[in-house]
Each structure stands twice: as C-alpha cells, then as structure tokens.
Design an enzyme around this catalytic site. Structure first.
Site, PDB file in Angstrom:
ATOM      1  CB  THR A 368      47.021 -25.652  10.617  1.00  0.00           C
ATOM      2  OG1 THR A 368      48.125 -26.543  10.617  1.00  0.00           O
ATOM      3  CG2 THR A 368      46.559 -25.424  12.029  1.00  0.00           C
ATOM      4  N   GLY A 460      51.389 -21.985  10.345  1.00  0.00           N
ATOM      5  CA  GLY A 460      52.734 -22.411  10.732  1.00  0.00           C
ATOM      6  C   GLY A 460      53.368 -21.440  11.703  1.00  0.00           C
TER       7      GLY A 460
HETATM    8  O1  DON Z   1      51.657 -26.993  15.219  1.00  0.00           O
HETATM    9  C1  DON Z   1      52.174 -26.208  14.438  1.00  0.00           C
HETATM   10  O2  DON Z   1      52.715 -25.172  14.783  1.00  0.00           O
HETATM   11  C2  DON Z   1      52.114 -26.504  12.931  1.00  0.00           C
HETATM   12  N1  DON Z   1      51.987 -27.920  12.727  1.00  0.00           N
HETATM   13  C3  DON Z   1      50.989 -25.720  12.310  1.00  0.00           C
HETATM   14  C4  DON Z   1      50.955 -25.879  10.821  1.00  0.00           C
HETATM   15  C5  DON Z   1      50.145 -24.857  10.121  1.00  0.00           C
HETATM   16  O3  DON Z   1      49.596 -23.960  10.697  1.00  0.00           O
HETATM   17  C6  DON Z   1      50.088 -24.957   8.642  1.00  0.00           C
HETATM   18  N2  DON Z   1      49.217 -23.941   8.113  1.00  0.00           N
HETATM   19  N3  DON Z   1      49.255 -23.252   7.196  1.00  0.00           N
END
Ligand code: DON
Length: 564
Positions: A368, A460
């Site tokens: 992300t 995440g």
């Molecule tokens: O919207 C969310 O919370 C997740 N899809 C975010 C994923 C994310 O941050 C992955 N990163 N390392």
C-alpha cells in the site's frame, strides 16, 4: 454518514479556536510533497511548479505511484484522500475504496465444509474488488483541482511509456509474489523478465497502462468505467474466473465523507472515516490515553498501558466496524469519553488482559502507499492508497495494463477467521454485494495553532498504531524525521501478542512486559513506510520526511528550504 451529537464547547476549546483563526490568516512559506517513490514526488513537484494546487499534485502523485509502485497501489485499486481546502476550511475524505462486485456472495471464499479456501481472496481476479482510484482522481481534479485532469496525469503517462528502473525494493516485492506474477501471461509480460524477477536497472515499460491513463485523461471517469476499457476489464476478469459485470463498473461511485475528528491534549486530529477503521480506532486510542497521566509512568508501564489501549480499540474494530452505507455502527458511543473511561477502568497495570477474555460475539445479526502534500495556499492532502497485498491479485486485465487489487481479503470471509494481516471481523464486515470492505488506512491531519502535521503509512493492520506512534512524536515536540523513523510496536487484539520492530524495546522493558503476561513477538524486519509533512506555523517553515525504511523522497518547494 454519521453525524455526531453537538455538545457545548469548553472555554479552552473556544480559546484554542480563537488562536487558530488568528494564526490561520498565514499561509505556508513553501509547498512540500512526501511520497514513497522519488518519481512520484517529482511528478507532484512538476504539477506544483506548473501552477497546480495540492489537489492537482495529489492526482499526479497518485497516478505516478500507480505506475512506479505497481506492488502498492494503482488504477486497479482504491484509497482514501483526506483533503483540507484553505479557502474555506473544508475538510473532506474522498472515499475511493473498492466495492464488492454485485455478484459477490457472503461465503464465496469458503469450501463445502465452510472453511476458508487459502489464496482465493488473495490471488487472481476473484480476489478483486471494483476499483475506486480512477473515479477518485477524476473527482478530485474536477471538484478541487485547478489544472485539467489531463495535465495532472501527464507525468504518469510519460512514466508508463518511458518506463522506470527496477530497484532492490521492486525485486524484493516481486520475489515475494513471484508465484502469482508468473501465473498470468498478461502480468508476467509486464512485471517479470522471462518469468523471473528482473535484474537491477531493467526498465518496466507499461504502454497498455499508458493508453488506459490516456483514456482517463481524455474522457474522465467514463474513460475507465464505460467504453472499451470497461469492456476489456470485464471480459478479461470473467475469462479468468472472476465475477465482474459492466454494471459493477457503471455503478461505482466515489463518496465524500465527513472525516472523523478527535481531540487530544489541545490538538485536533482529523482522520479517516469508515469504511476505514483507521480514524475510529485512532481516536479511541487517543481518548483512552487521555485518561492516564502518562508522564508519571515508568517506560515499561507506559508501553504496557499503550498495548492495552491498542488491544481494546482493535477489539472494537473487529466487533463493530464496516461499510457505513450498509451497516449500523455505534460511532458516537465508540468515540465518546465515557466509552474510553469504561475501557480504561478494566486495564490492570500489573498484568496483561487476555484478548480471549474480551467478549467477542462470534455470531450476531505489503502493500500500500501513502503520500502527504501541502501547497503555498495551505491546501493539504493526506492520501493512503492500496491494491492490498504486494502486486494485489497479481492479475493484469488483458489489454488494459491495469493490475487488479485483492482488496476482497479485507472482508471477513467468515466471523472470527483471520485475514492475511491476522485481523478478525464480524457481521459488520461480512461480504455483501456492492459493500465496501473495512480498511485500516489512516490518512491524518494533526492541527494545533503552532503547527500542522500531515501523515500516514501503509502496513495493513499495523497502519493505525503506526499513525498513533507518529502522532504522539509530533505532540511530544519532535520533528517529522522522528515521526517517520520512530521504532514501532503493535497489538491488534487478535492474535494476542505484542509485535515489535528490532530495537523497539530494551531488554529491561521486554522482561517487565513478559512479567505482566504479554506474549512478545519480535519481528525480524522493520515495517511501515510513513510519509509526513509538517507546517511549523510558529517557526514559519515547512518540513517533510520520508520513512528511512523505504525508498521514498520528501521535497520542499522552494527547494532551498532544507529540512532541519
Ligand atoms: O485497506 C487496508 O487496510 C489494507 N488493504 C492495507 C494494506 C496494506 O497496507 C499493505 N501494506 N503493507
């Protein structure tokens, strides 16, 4: 949209606002962009130099990230753009989150025995929600920008056509997802070299994506959600086992949502609203922290208290939160001081609470990206964008160059079953047609008469606690390089363990935490990639910082103003 009830403001709050409005006549002495990739920061700077405002720059940075960080975000994904417009003080969250396809079914990722089928919500087109990013970019440009959408998309189109060089970070991400990147010819041909992770310096060219971006530039949202691009997306998804229809794309809408607002020690915190859990969980944690004289605690007790606060806020996340357009959420209660007080009353300072002891009803009715921007007028953007797991679903819809997300995994496939980040959920976040999946993304502004922080990060489930730790650094009086580099720790209710970065706790603190009954889970690698901008109103300066864990770049315009 939830409207919180009105309560007569206190004198200290009125004094705060008087100071704020006196100070707010001033504008920042410089503009700044902090993003996770140098080419995206440069795209934003190009647009600011061309006379664009922070919102135009946000479109340029988002689109450039979609090209050069294909493992993090993109046109095939979604996100939340938190905006502050200086001219009238309007603050709004642009919700460009993906939605479940209309044919989605509650138990679509379960086998006949009712067990979650591993990988089904993560790899391939069945894992993909209907993208929101293209609609959000068109919306931001039209409603808030100063330049035409086509101008702001130009740097990304150029990058897609000319290509960008593979670096060590790209190679790490591609290695992590090599299996799925190899699976579909449309993906393999773009992101791998002869089926292998490309060598350093190899150029990733994306002419298909350049053409899709051009359609968007020319026709606005219709260039993606209707016409030839939409047809190609749907045909390709369906050919490979997905369930999208043209109706799904046509029906997709961006939603403008009122941000969640909290207050902590004289600071105003403006942050993500549902369908992100980020703002609610963040403000709940701050409300609980405000109940305790933290300065009086030993280091180990302070960390213990924070862990207990994290545990409880993430419990509420799992229990209550989901898509505000489809589920009822007791937001007013969750954000109240009374609720914080009740939670804190159950915290024992000498021992860890067991997460299992918190009553969770099982049944009832990497990667992300984040960027932060400020312009010379004081317009601000904090945006966290995602395709979920590194390289999303690993599926490029043929003929479009668009790598699709695997955001469907952010739903709770069944009550109590953990997703890829170990998060559990409930009815509120069950799969339903057209529903937005619950997110942890937490783009945030922290406002005070003396200065404004703009921050956020990927990561995440750990996003929200990272934003909490960064925000507390700001409130302690540290600068943005400290916010982004601070050592991190995390608790998310379940699994019942404290995750922490190498070096986050001294051996003494570790011992003390274990004595209190915490299960410690040391992580081998650091996590997060925070991007931050600070407008120091008192010192009349703008600073920006990019997380040293990543490869990002923070730039200030005029460039001669150096970060401290
Ligand atoms: O919207 C969310 O919370 C997740 N899809 C975010 C994923 C994310 O941050 C992955 N990163 N390392």
């Amino acid at each position: 949209m939830t409207v919180l009830s009105w309560k007569a403001p206190s004198w200290s709050f009125l004094a705060f606002w008087l100071l704020w409005s006196l100070a707010s006549a001033r504008t920042p002495p410089a503009a700044a962009v902090a993003s996770a990739h140098p080419a995206a920061t440069e795209a934003g700077m190009e647009i600011l130099r061309a006379g664009g405002n922070a919102f135009d720059a946000a479109v340029a940075v988002s689109a450039a990230l979609a090209v050069v960080e294909p493992y993090s975000s993109g046109l095939g994904g979604g996100g939340f753009w938190l905006l502050h417009r200086a001219s009238d003080g309007r603050q709004v969250m642009i919700d460009g989150r993906e939605r479940a396809p209309l044919a989605a079914q509650r138990e679509m990722y379960l086998d006949e025995k009712g067990e979650v089928v591993p990988g089904l919500s993560i790899d391939g087109p069945l894992a993909a929600g209907i993208p929101g990013e293209p609609a959000a970019l068109a919306h931001i440009a039209r409603r808030y920008g100063r330049l035409p959408l086509a101008r702001s998309l130009a740097p990304a189109i150029r990058l897609a056509r000319e290509g960008f060089e593979v670096d060590a970070h790209y190679r790490r991400m591609a290695r992590f997802r090599l299996g799925v990147l190899r699976r579909h010819a449309s993906t393999r041909g773009i992101f791998l070299k002869e089926g292998e992770v490309p060598p350093l310096g190899w150029r990733i060219r994306q002419p298909g994506l350049a053409r899709t971006l051009e359609q968007l530039a020319e026709k606005g949202r219709e260039g993606f959600y209707a016409g030839p691009v939409a047809r190609k997306l749907v045909n390709s998804v369906r050919r490979h086992g997905g369930i999208w229809t043209l109706e799904d794309l046509k029906a997709y809408r961006v939603v403008e949502r009122e941000p969640i607002v909290g207050r902590y020690r004289g600071y105003r915190v403006v942050t993500a609203a549902p369908p992100s859990s980020g703002g609610v969980v963040l403000v709940e944690m701050l409300n609980m922290l405000a109940q305790k004289q933290l300065a009086r605690l030993s280091e180990a007790d302070h960390i213990h208290f924070m862990i207990e606060v994290m545990r409880r806020a993430y419990f509420d996340r799992a229990r209550y939160l989901g898509d505000p357009d489809q589920v009822e959420m007791p937001l007013q209660k969750l954000l109240s001081e009374e609720h914080a007080r009740r939670w804190v009353a159950g915290i024992h300072m000498d021992r860890a609470t067991s997460s299992a002891a918190l009553d969770f009803p099982k049944r009832e009715g990497q990667d992300t990206t984040h960027f932060s921007i400020i312009d010379r007028e004081g317009n601000r953007v904090a945006a966290t964008l995602s395709i979920n797991y590194p390289f999303g679903s690993g599926f490029v819809a043929e003929g479009t160059g668009v790598l699709l997300n695997d955001e469907m995994d952010d739903f709770s496939a069944k009550p109590g079953a953990a997703n890829v980040y170990g998060l559990v959920g409930n009815e509120a976040n069950a799969i339903a047609p057209g529903r937005r999946m619950l997110s942890s993304m937490t783009p945030t502004f922290v406002e005070h008469p003396e200065g404004v922080a703009i921050l956020g990060t990927p990561g995440g489930s750990r996003i929200i606690t990272m934003v909490l730790l960064g925000l507390l650094e700001f409130i302690e009086g540290h600068g943005p390089s400290d916010w982004v580099s601070r050592k991190r720790f995390h608790h998310q209710y379940l699994p019942d363990q404290v995750q922490f970065e190498p070096g986050a706790f001294s051996s003494r603190v570790r011992r003390r935490l274990e004595e209190k009954g915490h299960v410690l889970k040391p992580l081998e690698r650091p996590y997060g990639n925070m991007q931050a901008v600070f407008w120091d109103r008192k010192g009349n300066r703008v600073e920006a910082a990019s997380d040293p864990r990543g490869i990002g770049l923070a730039s200030v315009l005029p460039e001669n103003i150096q970060p401290r």
